[in-house]
Design a protein around this motif. Sequence first.
Motif, PDB file in Angstrom:
ATOM      1  N   LEU A  24      -7.852  -3.702   6.256  1.00 21.16           N
ATOM      2  CA  LEU A  24      -8.832  -3.188   7.217  1.00 21.16           C
ATOM      3  C   LEU A  24      -9.609  -4.303   7.918  1.00 21.16           C
ATOM      4  N   THR A  25      -9.432  -5.523   7.457  1.00 22.93           N
ATOM      5  CA  THR A  25     -10.003  -6.660   8.188  1.00 22.93           C
ATOM      6  C   THR A  25      -9.099  -7.067   9.346  1.00 22.93           C
ATOM      7  N   ARG A  26      -7.885  -6.503   9.373  1.00 23.16           N
ATOM      8  CA  ARG A  26      -6.901  -6.852  10.404  1.00 23.16           C
ATOM      9  C   ARG A  26      -6.550  -5.671  11.308  1.00 23.16           C
ATOM     10  N   LEU A  27      -6.629  -4.460  10.762  1.00 21.78           N
ATOM     11  CA  LEU A  27      -6.275  -3.263  11.519  1.00 21.78           C
ATOM     12  C   LEU A  27      -7.446  -2.294  11.561  1.00 21.78           C
ATOM     13  N   SER A  28      -7.481  -1.462  12.603  1.00 22.04           N
ATOM     14  CA  SER A  28      -8.468  -0.388  12.659  1.00 22.04           C
ATOM     15  C   SER A  28      -8.091   0.685  11.638  1.00 22.04           C
ATOM     16  N   TYR A  29      -9.046   1.527  11.298  1.00 26.51           N
ATOM     17  CA  TYR A  29      -8.789   2.527  10.258  1.00 26.51           C
ATOM     18  C   TYR A  29      -7.698   3.515  10.656  1.00 26.51           C
ATOM     19  N   MET A  30      -7.652   3.935  11.931  1.00 29.51           N
ATOM     20  CA  MET A  30      -6.624   4.875  12.371  1.00 29.51           C
ATOM     21  C   MET A  30      -5.243   4.230  12.355  1.00 29.51           C
ATOM     22  N   ALA A  31      -5.153   2.985  12.795  1.00 32.05           N
ATOM     23  CA  ALA A  31      -3.877   2.276  12.774  1.00 32.05           C
ATOM     24  C   ALA A  31      -3.373   2.130  11.342  1.00 32.05           C
ATOM     25  N   THR A  32      -4.287   1.901  10.409  1.00 34.04           N
ATOM     26  CA  THR A  32      -3.919   1.745   9.001  1.00 34.04           C
ATOM     27  C   THR A  32      -3.384   3.058   8.425  1.00 34.04           C
ATOM     28  N   VAL A  33      -4.065   4.154   8.707  1.00 39.42           N
ATOM     29  CA  VAL A  33      -3.647   5.454   8.184  1.00 39.42           C
ATOM     30  C   VAL A  33      -2.253   5.823   8.702  1.00 39.42           C
ATOM     31  N   ILE A  34      -2.030   5.696   9.995  1.00 36.16           N
ATOM     32  CA  ILE A  34      -0.742   6.065  10.593  1.00 36.16           C
ATOM     33  C   ILE A  34       0.389   5.222  10.012  1.00 36.16           C
ATOM     34  N   LEU A  35       0.171   3.911   9.918  1.00 37.16           N
ATOM     35  CA  LEU A  35       1.209   3.029   9.398  1.00 37.16           C
ATOM     36  C   LEU A  35       1.468   3.295   7.919  1.00 37.16           C
ATOM     37  N   ARG A  36       0.429   3.590   7.171  1.00 36.19           N
ATOM     38  CA  ARG A  36       0.591   3.925   5.747  1.00 36.19           C
ATOM     39  C   ARG A  36       1.495   5.136   5.596  1.00 36.19           C
ATOM     40  N   PHE A  37       1.216   6.197   6.335  1.00 38.78           N
ATOM     41  CA  PHE A  37       2.033   7.408   6.242  1.00 38.78           C
ATOM     42  C   PHE A  37       3.485   7.128   6.622  1.00 38.78           C
ATOM     43  N   ALA A  38       3.681   6.335   7.674  1.00 34.78           N
ATOM     44  CA  ALA A  38       5.043   6.033   8.140  1.00 34.78           C
ATOM     45  C   ALA A  38       5.818   5.255   7.087  1.00 34.78           C
ATOM     46  N   ILE A  39       5.181   4.318   6.421  1.00 32.80           N
ATOM     47  CA  ILE A  39       5.859   3.479   5.428  1.00 32.80           C
ATOM     48  C   ILE A  39       6.240   4.275   4.188  1.00 32.80           C
ATOM     49  N   ILE A  91       0.839  -1.207   0.000  1.00 34.31           N
ATOM     50  CA  ILE A  91       0.000   0.000   0.000  1.00 34.31           C
ATOM     51  C   ILE A  91       0.867   1.248   0.000  1.00 34.31           C
ATOM     52  N   GLY A  92       1.899   1.245   0.855  1.00 32.54           N
ATOM     53  CA  GLY A  92       2.785   2.403   0.929  1.00 32.54           C
ATOM     54  C   GLY A  92       3.520   2.649  -0.370  1.00 32.54           C
ATOM     55  N   LEU A  93       3.992   1.573  -1.012  1.00 35.72           N
ATOM     56  CA  LEU A  93       4.741   1.696  -2.257  1.00 35.72           C
ATOM     57  C   LEU A  93       3.839   2.054  -3.429  1.00 35.72           C
ATOM     58  N   ILE A  94       2.770   1.271  -3.605  1.00 36.79           N
ATOM     59  CA  ILE A  94       1.919   1.410  -4.792  1.00 36.79           C
ATOM     60  C   ILE A  94       1.006   2.626  -4.709  1.00 36.79           C
ATOM     61  N   SER A  95       0.231   2.696  -3.631  1.00 36.95           N
ATOM     62  CA  SER A  95      -0.777   3.751  -3.510  1.00 36.95           C
ATOM     63  C   SER A  95      -0.208   5.029  -2.919  1.00 36.95           C
ATOM     64  N   GLY A  96       0.649   4.874  -1.901  1.00 35.30           N
ATOM     65  CA  GLY A  96       1.167   6.058  -1.225  1.00 35.30           C
ATOM     66  C   GLY A  96       2.262   6.771  -1.985  1.00 35.30           C
ATOM     67  N   ALA A  97       3.284   6.026  -2.428  1.00 31.92           N
ATOM     68  CA  ALA A  97       4.442   6.651  -3.066  1.00 31.92           C
ATOM     69  C   ALA A  97       4.281   6.786  -4.582  1.00 31.92           C
TER      70      ALA A  97
END
Length: 300
Positions: free
Chosen positions: A181-196, A73-79
């Motif tokens: 999102l079946t494994r992480l909450s939405y806030m946890a997903t957003v924070i980790l996405r930004f960090a990656i 997600i971080g590579l494809i969608s984020g970066a």
Amino acid sequence: MRVKRSYIFLIILAAVLWSVDGLLRRQLYQLPAVWVVFLEHIFRFSLLLPFASRFLKEYRRMKLRDWLIMIAIGLISGALATTLYTAALAKVQFISYSVVGLLQQTQPIFTILLAVLILKERLTRRYLILGSLAIIAAYFLAFPHCRPQFLHSQQELIAVLLAAGASFFWGLGTILSKLILTRLSYMATVILRFAIVIPIALIMALVTGQTYPLAAMTSSQWLNLLLIAFFSGAVSFVVYYKGLQYTEAKMATLAELAWPLSAAIIGYAYLGDRLTAVQLFAGAFLLIDILVLSLIKTSR
């Protein structure tokens, strides 16, 4: 799973914020695209960092598959997608703001196909009809003269290819986000996405030589970066992932067609782009279609 209809309006709100993002982002055309992505994600992550400690337990429970999905997600969608989008908008002298319309009118095609293949979502007859009408309306909103006007120069074509590439990557990112999102909450997903995205974008900038001296950046550039990071970054993605957690990908991608609709309004209000009768009709039709899609019940 039955769609919680109220949550789809969160996705529409996020789409409107992303159209404002384009207006701000195109002001940064003098900066390398990947450098903009790197800096904005530092600001995005910094804004949400105070909340990160609440989700450490979720991160510890993540398996290898979960981490691989988040990195993708971080590579494809984020970066990659955000870099291509920023690069397309940077060609302000070659292509109009309607490139945003092209971006969002092609993304549903990729997302719907991937949702069927990967998420096994079912396409009802009613959905296919309304979805097709929404994509057609978005097309005429972007291209009121019935055909794209980007074949007059090489730079115009490059801008469109960049936008189309971003569209595909964002479509794939939506599917991957539904999986995590079946494994992480939405806030946890957003924070980790930004960090990656931060180290990925930095590596891309260093490898391609697309860095820029921080001291050479103007105060207006820093302000635009901060506004992007806050409104179309931290706020919009928290809202978007909250909505996506309870909305099927096939519905979410059509709700995002609010993006070209609001982009057309912004183009008219701030950039002097005049809307034709065809665009006005297409915009009104798209708005009605999105509202109907948002209210119908679907299940899988």
